[in-house]
Design a protein around this motif. Structure first.
Motif, mmCIF file in Angstrom:
data_model
loop_
_atom_site.group_PDB
_atom_site.id
_atom_site.type_symbol
_atom_site.label_atom_id
_atom_site.label_comp_id
_atom_site.label_asym_id
_atom_site.label_seq_id
_atom_site.Cartn_x
_atom_site.Cartn_y
_atom_site.Cartn_z
ATOM 1 N N TRP A 10 0.846 -1.169 -0.105
ATOM 2 C CA TRP A 10 -0.052 0.004 -0.353
ATOM 3 C C TRP A 10 0.852 1.289 0.081
ATOM 4 O O TRP A 10 0.547 1.950 -0.264
ATOM 5 N N LYS A 11 2.268 1.115 0.649
ATOM 6 C CA LYS A 11 3.031 2.355 0.917
ATOM 7 C C LYS A 11 3.796 2.340 -0.501
ATOM 8 O O LYS A 11 3.306 3.933 -0.700
ATOM 9 N N GLU A 17 0.245 4.413 -1.884
ATOM 10 C CA GLU A 17 0.287 5.788 -2.578
ATOM 11 C C GLU A 17 1.357 6.685 -2.726
ATOM 12 O O GLU A 17 0.459 7.770 -2.743
ATOM 13 N N GLN A 18 2.422 5.989 -2.837
ATOM 14 C CA GLN A 18 2.977 6.758 -3.557
ATOM 15 C C GLN A 18 3.498 7.472 -5.136
ATOM 16 O O GLN A 18 4.818 8.090 -6.142
ATOM 17 N N LEU A 49 -7.346 7.394 -5.729
ATOM 18 C CA LEU A 49 -6.807 6.029 -5.451
ATOM 19 C C LEU A 49 -7.570 5.457 -3.918
ATOM 20 O O LEU A 49 -7.716 6.286 -3.488
ATOM 21 N N ASN A 50 -8.477 4.973 -4.910
ATOM 22 C CA ASN A 50 -9.088 4.589 -4.100
ATOM 23 C C ASN A 50 -8.421 2.485 -2.979
ATOM 24 O O ASN A 50 -8.549 1.840 -3.770
ATOM 25 N N LEU A 51 -8.242 3.454 -1.725
ATOM 26 C CA LEU A 51 -7.662 1.748 -1.313
ATOM 27 C C LEU A 51 -8.343 1.466 -0.289
ATOM 28 O O LEU A 51 -9.113 1.966 1.010
ATOM 29 N N VAL A 59 -7.976 1.898 -8.325
ATOM 30 C CA VAL A 59 -6.822 2.822 -8.308
ATOM 31 C C VAL A 59 -6.959 2.974 -10.458
ATOM 32 O O VAL A 59 -7.081 2.834 -11.630
#
Length: 237
Positions: free
Chosen positions: A199-200, A203-204, A210-212, A233
């Motif tokens: 997930w990191k 996110e970057q 972004l729908n996480l 995404v």
């Protein structure tokens, strides 16, 4: 104490799995693994599919939003495996995998033998949606693989859908067992790493949206019960 326990149990597991560690040096493991892994994945997917069907329906429900005016949707799934997601796709999708033993099961689809970090067979600006399900755990570079998707999308952008297992909370028993099992698990299950915080990376990445969502899929018989994350995404900036 926790570090010592982890090292001790990891050493015990390595000792038990020593015959498997020796097989690569004899040149036996890779062809054996390529035959074994599709068989295992087919059995695992049947059980996993029952657990994740609702989440997958939510994950793929908005794919029609990315159709072109003609009604066509160019979809690429990377590392398709045993085709567990085909029921959610429109006709005409392209599939890739690094293991040629999956090709027979995918004969009705366009199949490319390729790795996620190098899809040179796929033309630039040629797809509306890219699907990756349990792929980023085994690629050499998560950032490189996600970045590569930018080349594939049409200029107006597209969807990137993912469902991945990830590292557990570092204070949990799950993470403790992930640390112990990870090296042996990675060898047996085709490079799959249990401890990536995917997930990191997402996110970057340079996504416009972004729908996480973190979810937990319990598989009691599995040695390590990994948390999963998945959602849609949308296009890159």
């Amino acid at each position: 104490l926790a570090v010592a326990s982890t090292l001790f149990l990891h050493a015990c597991l390595t000792l038990l799995a020593m015959p498997i560690y020796l097989l690569p040096f004899l040149g036996i493991w890779e062809p054996l693994c390529q035959k074994f892994f599709p068989f295992f994945l087919e059995k695992f997917s049947a059980i996993h599919e029952r657990k994740t069907k609702k989440q997958k329906q939510e994950l793929f429900h908005n794919l029609p939003d990315f159709m072109r005016p003609s009604g066509e949707l160019k979809l690429l799934e990377i590392r398709t495996g045993c085709s567990a997601n085909f029921q959610f796709y429109p006709p005409g999708c392209t599939c890739t995998d690094t293991n040629p033993n999956f090709q027979q099961a995918l004969s009705r689809k366009r199949f490319l033998l390729a790795v996620g970090e190098d899809l040179h067979q796929v033309p630039s600006s040629s797809v509306d949606a890219v699907i990756r399900a349990f792929v980023l755990c085994s690629v050499c570079s998560v950032n490189g693989t996600v970045k590569y998707c930018e080349r594939l999308y049409f200029p107006q952008g597209g969807a990137f859908c993912f469902l991945e297992h990830v590292a557990a909370d570092h204070s949990s028993w799950k993470y403790f067992w992930q640390q112990i099992c990870c090296p042996t698990w990675k060898l047996i299950f085709d490079g799959c790493c249990l401890m990536r915080e995917i997930w990191k990376n997402l996110e970057q990445a340079n996504f416009s949206e972004l729908n996480l969502q973190h979810i937990n899929i319990e598989l009691p018989w599995k040695p390590v019960r990994c948390p999963n994350l998945g959602n849609t995404v949308k296009d890159f900036n």
